[in-house]
Design a protein around this motif. Structure first.
Motif, mmCIF file in Angstrom:
data_model
loop_
_atom_site.group_PDB
_atom_site.id
_atom_site.type_symbol
_atom_site.label_atom_id
_atom_site.label_comp_id
_atom_site.label_asym_id
_atom_site.label_seq_id
_atom_site.Cartn_x
_atom_site.Cartn_y
_atom_site.Cartn_z
ATOM 1 N N ALA A 275 0.816 -1.213 0.000
ATOM 2 C CA ALA A 275 0.000 0.000 0.000
ATOM 3 C C ALA A 275 0.852 1.267 0.000
ATOM 4 C CB ALA A 275 -0.936 0.001 1.208
ATOM 5 N N TRP A 276 2.013 1.221 0.613
ATOM 6 C CA TRP A 276 2.865 2.416 0.652
ATOM 7 C C TRP A 276 3.353 2.825 -0.732
ATOM 8 C CZ3 TRP A 276 3.417 5.900 4.316
ATOM 9 C CH2 TRP A 276 2.991 5.574 5.587
ATOM 10 N N PRO A 277 4.050 1.962 -1.465
ATOM 11 C CA PRO A 277 4.472 2.402 -2.803
ATOM 12 C C PRO A 277 3.297 2.614 -3.753
ATOM 13 C CG PRO A 277 5.254 0.172 -2.362
ATOM 14 C CD PRO A 277 4.616 0.661 -1.115
ATOM 15 N N ALA A 278 2.226 1.828 -3.595
ATOM 16 C CA ALA A 278 1.054 2.022 -4.465
ATOM 17 C C ALA A 278 0.437 3.390 -4.217
ATOM 18 C CB ALA A 278 0.024 0.922 -4.225
ATOM 19 N N GLY A 279 0.351 3.791 -2.976
ATOM 20 C CA GLY A 279 -0.189 5.112 -2.650
ATOM 21 C C GLY A 279 0.690 6.238 -3.164
ATOM 22 N N ILE A 280 1.987 6.057 -3.054
ATOM 23 C CA ILE A 280 2.918 7.088 -3.535
ATOM 24 C C ILE A 280 2.841 7.209 -5.050
ATOM 25 C CG2 ILE A 280 5.367 7.669 -3.769
ATOM 26 C CD1 ILE A 280 5.734 6.430 -0.944
ATOM 27 N N VAL A 281 2.866 6.082 -5.748
ATOM 28 C CA VAL A 281 2.781 6.099 -7.220
ATOM 29 C C VAL A 281 1.439 6.674 -7.660
ATOM 30 C CG1 VAL A 281 2.561 4.590 -9.242
ATOM 31 C CG2 VAL A 281 4.430 4.270 -7.647
ATOM 32 N N GLY A 282 0.364 6.249 -7.021
ATOM 33 C CA GLY A 282 -0.959 6.756 -7.381
ATOM 34 C C GLY A 282 -1.086 8.251 -7.177
ATOM 35 N N THR A 283 -0.555 8.736 -6.054
ATOM 36 C CA THR A 283 -0.619 10.174 -5.773
ATOM 37 C C THR A 283 0.209 10.974 -6.769
ATOM 38 O OG1 THR A 283 -0.927 9.692 -3.429
ATOM 39 C CG2 THR A 283 -0.215 11.923 -4.005
ATOM 40 N N LEU A 284 1.418 10.505 -7.067
ATOM 41 C CA LEU A 284 2.258 11.223 -8.029
ATOM 42 C C LEU A 284 1.630 11.256 -9.423
ATOM 43 C CD1 LEU A 284 5.827 10.004 -7.040
ATOM 44 C CD2 LEU A 284 4.860 12.278 -6.703
ATOM 45 N N CYS A 285 1.046 10.155 -9.837
ATOM 46 C CA CYS A 285 0.398 10.126 -11.153
ATOM 47 C C CYS A 285 -0.857 10.981 -11.175
ATOM 48 C CB CYS A 285 0.082 8.692 -11.559
ATOM 49 S SG CYS A 285 1.562 7.774 -11.991
ATOM 50 N N LEU A 286 -1.590 11.028 -10.073
ATOM 51 C CA LEU A 286 -2.775 11.878 -10.003
ATOM 52 C C LEU A 286 -2.403 13.352 -10.089
ATOM 53 C CD1 LEU A 286 -5.846 11.984 -9.620
ATOM 54 C CD2 LEU A 286 -5.424 12.099 -7.161
ATOM 55 N N ALA B 271 -0.110 1.165 -9.589
ATOM 56 C CA ALA B 271 -0.472 1.052 -8.178
ATOM 57 C C ALA B 271 -1.155 -0.279 -7.896
ATOM 58 C CB ALA B 271 -1.369 2.224 -7.777
ATOM 59 N N LEU B 272 -2.061 -0.676 -8.773
ATOM 60 C CA LEU B 272 -2.757 -1.945 -8.596
ATOM 61 C C LEU B 272 -1.793 -3.124 -8.726
ATOM 62 C CD1 LEU B 272 -5.512 -3.231 -8.119
ATOM 63 C CD2 LEU B 272 -5.828 -3.276 -10.589
ATOM 64 N N ALA B 273 -0.861 -3.044 -9.658
ATOM 65 C CA ALA B 273 0.123 -4.115 -9.826
ATOM 66 C C ALA B 273 1.033 -4.227 -8.607
ATOM 67 C CB ALA B 273 0.960 -3.864 -11.080
ATOM 68 N N CYS B 274 1.447 -3.099 -8.067
ATOM 69 C CA CYS B 274 2.300 -3.105 -6.880
ATOM 70 C C CYS B 274 1.577 -3.736 -5.698
ATOM 71 C CB CYS B 274 2.721 -1.680 -6.562
ATOM 72 S SG CYS B 274 3.810 -1.561 -5.146
ATOM 73 N N LEU B 275 0.341 -3.353 -5.513
ATOM 74 C CA LEU B 275 -0.455 -3.905 -4.421
ATOM 75 C C LEU B 275 -0.683 -5.400 -4.611
ATOM 76 C CD1 LEU B 275 -1.847 -3.021 -1.841
ATOM 77 C CD2 LEU B 275 -3.884 -2.556 -3.178
ATOM 78 N N THR B 276 -0.953 -5.825 -5.828
ATOM 79 C CA THR B 276 -1.207 -7.239 -6.114
ATOM 80 C C THR B 276 0.039 -8.087 -5.896
ATOM 81 O OG1 THR B 276 -2.863 -6.600 -7.743
ATOM 82 C CG2 THR B 276 -2.038 -8.843 -7.864
ATOM 83 N N VAL B 277 1.185 -7.615 -6.365
ATOM 84 C CA VAL B 277 2.434 -8.365 -6.202
ATOM 85 C C VAL B 277 2.772 -8.521 -4.724
ATOM 86 C CG1 VAL B 277 4.936 -8.209 -6.541
ATOM 87 C CG2 VAL B 277 3.404 -7.863 -8.461
ATOM 88 N N CYS B 278 2.675 -7.449 -3.962
ATOM 89 C CA CYS B 278 3.005 -7.529 -2.541
ATOM 90 C C CYS B 278 1.996 -8.383 -1.776
ATOM 91 C CB CYS B 278 3.105 -6.134 -1.936
ATOM 92 S SG CYS B 278 4.594 -5.267 -2.439
ATOM 93 N N LEU B 279 0.742 -8.340 -2.166
ATOM 94 C CA LEU B 279 -0.272 -9.189 -1.539
ATOM 95 C C LEU B 279 0.045 -10.667 -1.804
ATOM 96 C CD1 LEU B 279 -3.065 -9.195 -0.059
ATOM 97 C CD2 LEU B 279 -4.067 -9.372 -2.317
ATOM 98 N N ALA B 280 0.386 -10.996 -3.032
ATOM 99 C CA ALA B 280 0.722 -12.383 -3.370
ATOM 100 C C ALA B 280 1.990 -12.837 -2.654
ATOM 101 C CB ALA B 280 0.885 -12.525 -4.881
ATOM 102 N N LEU B 281 2.994 -11.966 -2.589
ATOM 103 C CA LEU B 281 4.226 -12.342 -1.898
ATOM 104 C C LEU B 281 4.015 -12.459 -0.393
ATOM 105 C CD1 LEU B 281 6.915 -10.321 -3.852
ATOM 106 C CD2 LEU B 281 6.517 -12.785 -3.852
ATOM 107 N N GLY B 282 3.128 -11.648 0.158
ATOM 108 C CA GLY B 282 2.796 -11.787 1.572
ATOM 109 C C GLY B 282 2.104 -13.108 1.855
ATOM 110 N N ALA B 283 1.192 -13.499 0.976
ATOM 111 C CA ALA B 283 0.532 -14.803 1.133
ATOM 112 C C ALA B 283 1.544 -15.939 0.973
ATOM 113 C CB ALA B 283 -0.598 -14.937 0.117
ATOM 114 N N ALA B 284 2.487 -15.798 0.057
ATOM 115 C CA ALA B 284 3.529 -16.815 -0.110
ATOM 116 C C ALA B 284 4.419 -16.890 1.124
ATOM 117 C CB ALA B 284 4.365 -16.503 -1.349
ATOM 118 N N THR B 285 4.698 -15.751 1.727
ATOM 119 C CA THR B 285 5.480 -15.741 2.963
ATOM 120 C C THR B 285 4.721 -16.442 4.079
ATOM 121 O OG1 THR B 285 6.540 -13.671 2.310
ATOM 122 C CG2 THR B 285 6.647 -14.256 4.630
#
Length: 149
Positions: A17-28, A54-68
């Motif tokens: 959520a942190w990098p996704a929020g930063i990327v989303g805010t900068l692009c907005l 932003a969605l890709a960043c959130l999805t990748v980190c969510l999947a890696l968190g589940a893998a962890t």
């Protein structure tokens, strides 16, 4: 086992959520600047690309968190009893796939890693390291062992 995977996915979503929020805010903000300049097509393209990133960043980190979480759920109990090997397992599970992303992303279109400035490398390599360190620090909570002291 489901609880451990769920806690890992929750931490992955928080990390993403942190990098996704930063990327989303900068692009907005960039899209608003282009809208003010009456460049609607460019503003729309930047907004779509930013939302996708932003969605890709959130999805990748969510999947890696589940893998962890899955890695910690199937790990032997002896390994989970000690904070150092448990944190190392969690950091490697989260950090290694993230560390390969800059290699893939920066080598497209005929460029090599040497073609990019040092600041690009600093940003791209510090993000996987930060995610791995946070995951290692929270590995006890993911595994259900409570907070590490």
């Amino acid at each position: 086992m489901r609880d451990v995977i769920r806690r890992g996915a929750r931490l992955g979503a928080l990390i993403g959520a942190w990098p996704a929020g930063i990327v989303g805010t900068l692009c907005l903000v960039t899209a608003i600047v282009f809208l003010v300049g009456d460049l609607r097509g460019t503003a729309w393209a930047i907004l779509v690309i930013g939302a996708g990133a932003a969605l890709a960043c959130l999805t990748v980190c969510l999947a890696l968190g589940a893998a962890t979480g899955l890695a910690l759920a199937v790990a032997p109990r002896r390994l989970l009893a000690h904070p150092l090997p448990r944190g190392l397992l969690a950091a490697l599970t989260m950090g290694l796939p993230l560390a390969t992303l800059p290699l893939v992303l920066l080598r497209g279109d005929g460029y090599t890693l040497a073609d990019y400035p040092a600041s690009t490398h600093l940003v791209f390599w510090s993000l996987p390291l930060a995610a791995a360190l946070v995951t290692a620090a929270r590995s006890g909570e993911i595994a259900g062992r409570g907070k590490d002291r």
